[in-house]
Design a protein around this motif. Structure first.
Motif, PDB file in Angstrom:
ATOM      1  N   TRP A 599       2.358  18.157 -32.507  1.00  0.00           N
ATOM      2  CA  TRP A 599       2.423  16.827 -31.893  1.00  0.00           C
ATOM      3  C   TRP A 599       2.959  16.908 -30.471  1.00  0.00           C
ATOM      4  N   MET A 600       4.003  17.733 -30.269  1.00  0.00           N
ATOM      5  CA  MET A 600       4.579  17.911 -28.943  1.00  0.00           C
ATOM      6  C   MET A 600       3.546  18.504 -27.979  1.00  0.00           C
ATOM      7  N   GLU A 601       2.854  19.519 -28.427  1.00  0.00           N
ATOM      8  CA  GLU A 601       1.914  20.208 -27.556  1.00  0.00           C
ATOM      9  C   GLU A 601       0.701  19.339 -27.229  1.00  0.00           C
ATOM     10  N   ARG A 602       0.272  18.556 -28.213  1.00  0.00           N
ATOM     11  CA  ARG A 602      -0.968  17.785 -28.039  1.00  0.00           C
ATOM     12  C   ARG A 602      -0.763  16.488 -27.272  1.00  0.00           C
ATOM     13  N   TYR A 603       0.411  15.865 -27.434  1.00  0.00           N
ATOM     14  CA  TYR A 603       0.606  14.545 -26.863  1.00  0.00           C
ATOM     15  C   TYR A 603       1.767  14.473 -25.865  1.00  0.00           C
ATOM     16  N   ILE A 604       2.962  14.895 -26.307  1.00  0.00           N
ATOM     17  CA  ILE A 604       4.159  14.676 -25.488  1.00  0.00           C
ATOM     18  C   ILE A 604       4.120  15.460 -24.196  1.00  0.00           C
ATOM     19  N   VAL A 605       3.856  16.738 -24.268  1.00  0.00           N
ATOM     20  CA  VAL A 605       3.843  17.565 -23.057  1.00  0.00           C
ATOM     21  C   VAL A 605       2.820  17.058 -22.037  1.00  0.00           C
ATOM     22  N   PRO A 606       1.580  16.745 -22.448  1.00  0.00           N
ATOM     23  CA  PRO A 606       0.632  16.203 -21.457  1.00  0.00           C
ATOM     24  C   PRO A 606       1.080  14.868 -20.857  1.00  0.00           C
ATOM     25  N   LEU A 607       1.732  14.018 -21.666  1.00  0.00           N
ATOM     26  CA  LEU A 607       2.174  12.722 -21.156  1.00  0.00           C
ATOM     27  C   LEU A 607       3.323  12.878 -20.159  1.00  0.00           C
ATOM     28  N   VAL A 608       4.271  13.720 -20.469  1.00  0.00           N
ATOM     29  CA  VAL A 608       5.380  13.961 -19.527  1.00  0.00           C
ATOM     30  C   VAL A 608       4.836  14.595 -18.249  1.00  0.00           C
ATOM     31  N   ALA A 609       3.904  15.546 -18.389  1.00  0.00           N
ATOM     32  CA  ALA A 609       3.299  16.177 -17.208  1.00  0.00           C
ATOM     33  C   ALA A 609       2.593  15.136 -16.345  1.00  0.00           C
ATOM     34  N   LEU A 610       1.935  14.190 -16.983  1.00  0.00           N
ATOM     35  CA  LEU A 610       1.248  13.138 -16.240  1.00  0.00           C
ATOM     36  C   LEU A 610       2.246  12.245 -15.503  1.00  0.00           C
ATOM     37  N   GLY A 611       3.353  11.887 -16.171  1.00  0.00           N
ATOM     38  CA  GLY A 611       4.383  11.094 -15.522  1.00  0.00           C
ATOM     39  C   GLY A 611       5.000  11.811 -14.334  1.00  0.00           C
ATOM     40  N   LEU A 612       5.240  13.122 -14.474  1.00  0.00           N
ATOM     41  CA  LEU A 612       5.833  13.902 -13.380  1.00  0.00           C
ATOM     42  C   LEU A 612       4.868  14.032 -12.209  1.00  0.00           C
ATOM     43  N   SER A 613       3.574  14.185 -12.495  1.00  0.00           N
ATOM     44  CA  SER A 613       2.597  14.314 -11.408  1.00  0.00           C
ATOM     45  C   SER A 613       2.500  13.019 -10.602  1.00  0.00           C
ATOM     46  N   CYS A 614       2.670  11.882 -11.281  1.00  0.00           N
ATOM     47  CA  CYS A 614       2.605  10.584 -10.580  1.00  0.00           C
ATOM     48  C   CYS A 614       3.827  10.355  -9.692  1.00  0.00           C
ATOM     49  N   THR A 615       4.930  11.027  -9.988  1.00  0.00           N
ATOM     50  CA  THR A 615       6.170  10.800  -9.236  1.00  0.00           C
ATOM     51  C   THR A 615       6.481  11.938  -8.262  1.00  0.00           C
ATOM     52  N   MET A 616       5.480  12.693  -7.868  1.00  0.00           N
ATOM     53  CA  MET A 616       5.684  13.741  -6.870  1.00  0.00           C
ATOM     54  C   MET A 616       6.152  13.118  -5.559  1.00  0.00           C
ATOM     55  N   GLU A 617       7.012  13.841  -4.840  1.00  0.00           N
ATOM     56  CA  GLU A 617       7.565  13.330  -3.583  1.00  0.00           C
ATOM     57  C   GLU A 617       6.465  13.044  -2.565  1.00  0.00           C
ATOM     58  N   SER A 618       5.517  13.973  -2.444  1.00  0.00           N
ATOM     59  CA  SER A 618       4.446  13.816  -1.477  1.00  0.00           C
ATOM     60  C   SER A 618       3.327  12.963  -2.078  1.00  0.00           C
ATOM     61  N   THR A 619       2.874  11.975  -1.323  1.00  0.00           N
ATOM     62  CA  THR A 619       1.799  11.116  -1.820  1.00  0.00           C
ATOM     63  C   THR A 619       0.497  11.896  -2.030  1.00  0.00           C
ATOM     64  N   LYS A 620       0.315  12.979  -1.260  1.00  0.00           N
ATOM     65  CA  LYS A 620      -0.909  13.772  -1.395  1.00  0.00           C
ATOM     66  C   LYS A 620      -0.963  14.529  -2.717  1.00  0.00           C
ATOM     67  N   ASP A 621       0.204  14.763  -3.318  1.00  0.00           N
ATOM     68  CA  ASP A 621       0.247  15.526  -4.572  1.00  0.00           C
ATOM     69  C   ASP A 621       0.065  14.646  -5.808  1.00  0.00           C
ATOM     70  N   ARG A 622       0.048  13.341  -5.611  1.00  0.00           N
ATOM     71  CA  ARG A 622      -0.108  12.438  -6.749  1.00  0.00           C
ATOM     72  C   ARG A 622      -1.599  12.272  -7.078  1.00  0.00           C
ATOM     73  N   PRO A 623      -1.932  12.148  -8.356  1.00  0.00           N
ATOM     74  CA  PRO A 623      -3.332  11.956  -8.723  1.00  0.00           C
ATOM     75  C   PRO A 623      -3.781  10.533  -8.402  1.00  0.00           C
ATOM     76  N   GLY A 624      -5.085  10.286  -8.496  1.00  0.00           N
ATOM     77  CA  GLY A 624      -5.592   8.927  -8.354  1.00  0.00           C
ATOM     78  C   GLY A 624      -5.493   8.190  -9.678  1.00  0.00           C
ATOM     79  N   MET A 625      -5.456   6.868  -9.610  1.00  0.00           N
ATOM     80  CA  MET A 625      -5.304   6.083 -10.834  1.00  0.00           C
ATOM     81  C   MET A 625      -6.514   6.216 -11.747  1.00  0.00           C
ATOM     82  N   LYS A 626      -7.675   6.480 -11.190  1.00  0.00           N
ATOM     83  CA  LYS A 626      -8.859   6.654 -12.047  1.00  0.00           C
ATOM     84  C   LYS A 626      -8.686   7.877 -12.941  1.00  0.00           C
ATOM     85  N   ASP A 627      -8.155   8.978 -12.377  1.00  0.00           N
ATOM     86  CA  ASP A 627      -7.917  10.187 -13.182  1.00  0.00           C
ATOM     87  C   ASP A 627      -6.821   9.945 -14.214  1.00  0.00           C
ATOM     88  N   VAL A 628      -5.763   9.243 -13.803  1.00  0.00           N
ATOM     89  CA  VAL A 628      -4.674   8.931 -14.730  1.00  0.00           C
ATOM     90  C   VAL A 628      -5.192   8.087 -15.888  1.00  0.00           C
TER      91      VAL A 628
END
Length: 643
Positions: A599-628
């Motif tokens: 459960w952790m590997e399939r759901y939690i880790v990808p969700l936390v990774a997605l949250g961290l990618s959205c909160t990157m300091e640089s705006t260029k490193d953040r994904p687009g909302m369509k991908d999210v």
């Protein structure tokens, strides 16, 4: 109290915990500001205390599916603000108190599956203003059916009526032909007699009619709902007959004589038309020729528009306001709002900010609770907030975005400008209230399961994807946080409060400070603090914080986040090996029991990774909302497929 409105829910006490057992304390009458009391599906026993009548501000009372006994206390009629009352599935006995008629705004009443006896107070049906769902089924009620339904017998708002499983006798009242909005009527398993009234044919919205197991007799009407055999149940009435094969009833006697009379009348009608129609047709053509001739010559003593006005005196010219379409929205008056909010009472206040206050109320012309946002036009940003909300109303249409149902733009009692937007009331409140249960005065509340959190995140992402990528120009929310995510009756998330939103047009002024951007500490993107221009990346950052809050149950302003530590840095420091330690403990042992690692590997880790990618300091490193949005949709689909 949370934002001045008190809510209590004791339903199942959190899913897998033991249901609440005991009696309702007399002291409950001390909670005079209580707005909603939900104690359904527990093991409550004993009687309903008469002190319940002291809860004068109560809108919703749900005591269904318990073991309550005794009588319904007459004092319940003192709760005149009551809108929803559910006492079904108990062991209540005695008569239905006539004092319930004092709750004139009661629009949903369920007393089914009890041991109630006696007749239904006629006063109850005569006085109810807005009742749209009434359920008295499966009791021991006697007497005749109430002759009127609703104020002055109008009953036009009643949608669902269940009175089956009682001992009612007599005929179905003729005044029921006024039930023009009713979709369901169930009178089965009673002792009703007489004929099936023909007015049922005229009830265009009627979808289900059950008159089975009574003593009805005579011919059954043949049109309207009776043309749909699946919508009508007539079993157990031995005296009924019909000339329609659809209803599978005995043929009515005397059909041939009736047919002869019908043919004779049709013959007379056709003959009359043949005599009358030719002169009328010729006269009409001559009149039309005459009018067209003098029209072309300009001989009319008034203009062509005057002619239309005289021919249609009730026609009104429509003026379209800049922020809404009046053809779709019906305005309400200032007086309507004053009455709906009880003169802007603190008890009715849901929330308040520097630009406006939100009240809960109900208009006399409607059945549903509404949220009324009144703008503080004399405060900085108040008028701009109203205008942008109107522009969002004009430009958007999405299932996960809150849109007003109507508005009020007028002058108040002091002749000052007054503006308000009226929204559908979200019965499950805000995401903030669900994530942080301490706002319910320490009373345990149902917490969000992991599956619900995924669905909420996906709903919000869908709304932002629409705003960023499908609108021209793109719309930036600028204040995304759990308080601005509302949950409807099936827990679908709706993004709300666009008072700080900006359309990303080419001429948009670069903000000079955070005050110009709007937003809330902890959720606002760091680049806005350095004077950077507004962009979709700012919403991405706020969404990332919200997603991490959904998973951890911690606000970004939690007391533990000091000395440079933030929710994002805390989550990153535990990622990925210790990510299980940051999860909200309320959901840590729910759907995934027995398969924690997978459960952790399939759901939690990808969700936390997605949250961290959205909160990157640089705006260029953040994904687009369509991908999210796409990633969250995939995770939700995968989870729902296996759950």
């Amino acid at each position: 109290m949370h934002e001045r409105a008190v809510w209590i829910f004791l339903c199942d006490l959190g899913g897998q915990n033991m249901p609440f057992e005991g009696s309702i304390p007399v002291e409950i009458g001390n909670l005079v500001n209580l707005f909603s009391l939900g104690m359904e599906s527990n093991f409550l026993y004993g009687s309903i205390p008469s002190s319940i009548g002291k809860l004068r501000n109560l809108y919703i009372l749900n005591l269904s599916k318990n073991k309550l006994s005794g009588q319904i206390p007459p004092s319940i009629g003192d709760v005149t603000q009551l809108a929803l009352l559910y006492l079904d599935g108990n062991n209540l006995g005695g008569n239905i108190p006539g004092s319930l008629a004092q709750c004139m705004g009661l629009f949903e009443l369920n007393l089914s599956q009890n041991n109630l006896d006696g007749s239904i107070p006629v006063r109850l049906f005569a006085d109810l203003l807005f009742a749209w769902s009434l359920d008295f089924s499966h009791n021991n009620l006697t007497g005749e059916l109430p002759p009127v339904l609703g104020t002055y017998g109008i009953g036009s708002g009643l949608v669902s009526l269940h009175m089956e499983g009682n001992r009612f006798h007599g005929q179905i009242p003729e005044r029921w032909h006024l039930l023009v909005s009713t979709r369901q009527i169930n009178l089965s398993h009673n002792d009703l007699s007489g004929v099936v009234p023909k007015f049922f044919e005229q009830l265009d919205k009627l979808e289900q009619l059950d008159l089975s197991y009574n003593n009805l007799e005579g011919a059954v009407p043949a049109s309207g709902i009776f043309t749909h055999s699946a919508a009508v149940v007539l079993d157990g009435n031995k005296g009924l007959c019909s000339n329609s094969p659809r209803l599978a009833l005995p043929i009515c006697p005397g059909i041939s004589g009736s047919a002869t009379k019908v043919k004779h009348h049709l013959s007379l009608l056709v003959t009359s038309l043949l005599i009358v129609l030719p002169p009328l047709t010729i006269g009409s053509l001559v009149l039309i020729w005459f009018m067209l001739t003098i029209w072309k010559k300009g001989s009319f003593p008034f203009s062509r528009w005057d002619l239309v006005s005289k021919m249609f005196p009730n026609r009104r010219e429509v003026h379209t306001a800049p922020c809404h379409d009046e053809k779709k929205l019906k305005r309400v008056s200032y007086e309507d709002i004053v009455k709906a909010t009880n003169w802007f009472s603190l008890v009715h206040t849901i929330s308040s900010t520097c630009t406006g206050s939100v009240y809960v109320g109900r208009f006399k012309s409607d059945k549903s609770l509404v949220a009324i946002k009144v703008f503080k036009l004399n405060e900085p940003g108040g008028y701009d907030s109203y205008l942008i909300e109107c522009e969002v109303l004009r430009s958007t249409r999405h299932r996960n975005i809150m849109r007003p149902v109507t508005l009020c733009s007028t002058l108040d009692s002091q002749n000052h400008e007054f503006k308000a937007l009226i929204f559908e009331f979200m019965v499950n409140g805000s995401l903030e209230a669900w994530l942080h249960s301490e706002q319910h005065n320490g009373i345990p509340d149902k917490v969000l399961g992991f599956g619900q959190r995924i669905c909420i995140a996906a709903d919000v992402a869908s709304a932002l994807d629409y705003a960023h990528n499908e609108l021209t120009p793109p719309l930036i929310h600028c204040d995304l946080k759990p308080n601005n995510v509302l949950l409807d009756d099936d827990m679908t998330a709706r993004l709300s409060d666009f008072g700080s939103a900006k359309f990303l047009s080419p001429g948009l002024v670069i903000p000079k400070s955070l005050d110009d951007v709007g937003g809330t500490i902890g959720y606002v993107a760091p680049e806005y603090g350095m004077g950077c221009e507004i962009s979709v990346a700012g919403d991405l950052y706020s969404f990332g914080v919200l997603l991490l809050e959904l998973l951890t149950g911690k606000r970004p302003t939690d007391d533990m986040f000091v000395d440079g530590l933030s929710l994002c840095k805390f989550s990153e420091s535990m990622f990925p090996d210790r990510v299980a330690e940051i999860l909200d403990p309320h959901m840590a042992h729910e759907e995934h029991q027995g398969c924690t690692e997978a459960w952790m590997e399939r759901y939690i880790v990808p969700l936390v990774a997605l949250g961290l990618s959205c909160t990157m300091e640089s705006t260029k490193d953040r994904p687009g909302m369509k991908d999210v949005c796409a990633k969250l949709s995939d995770i939700r689909a995968s989870f729902l497929e296996l759950s």
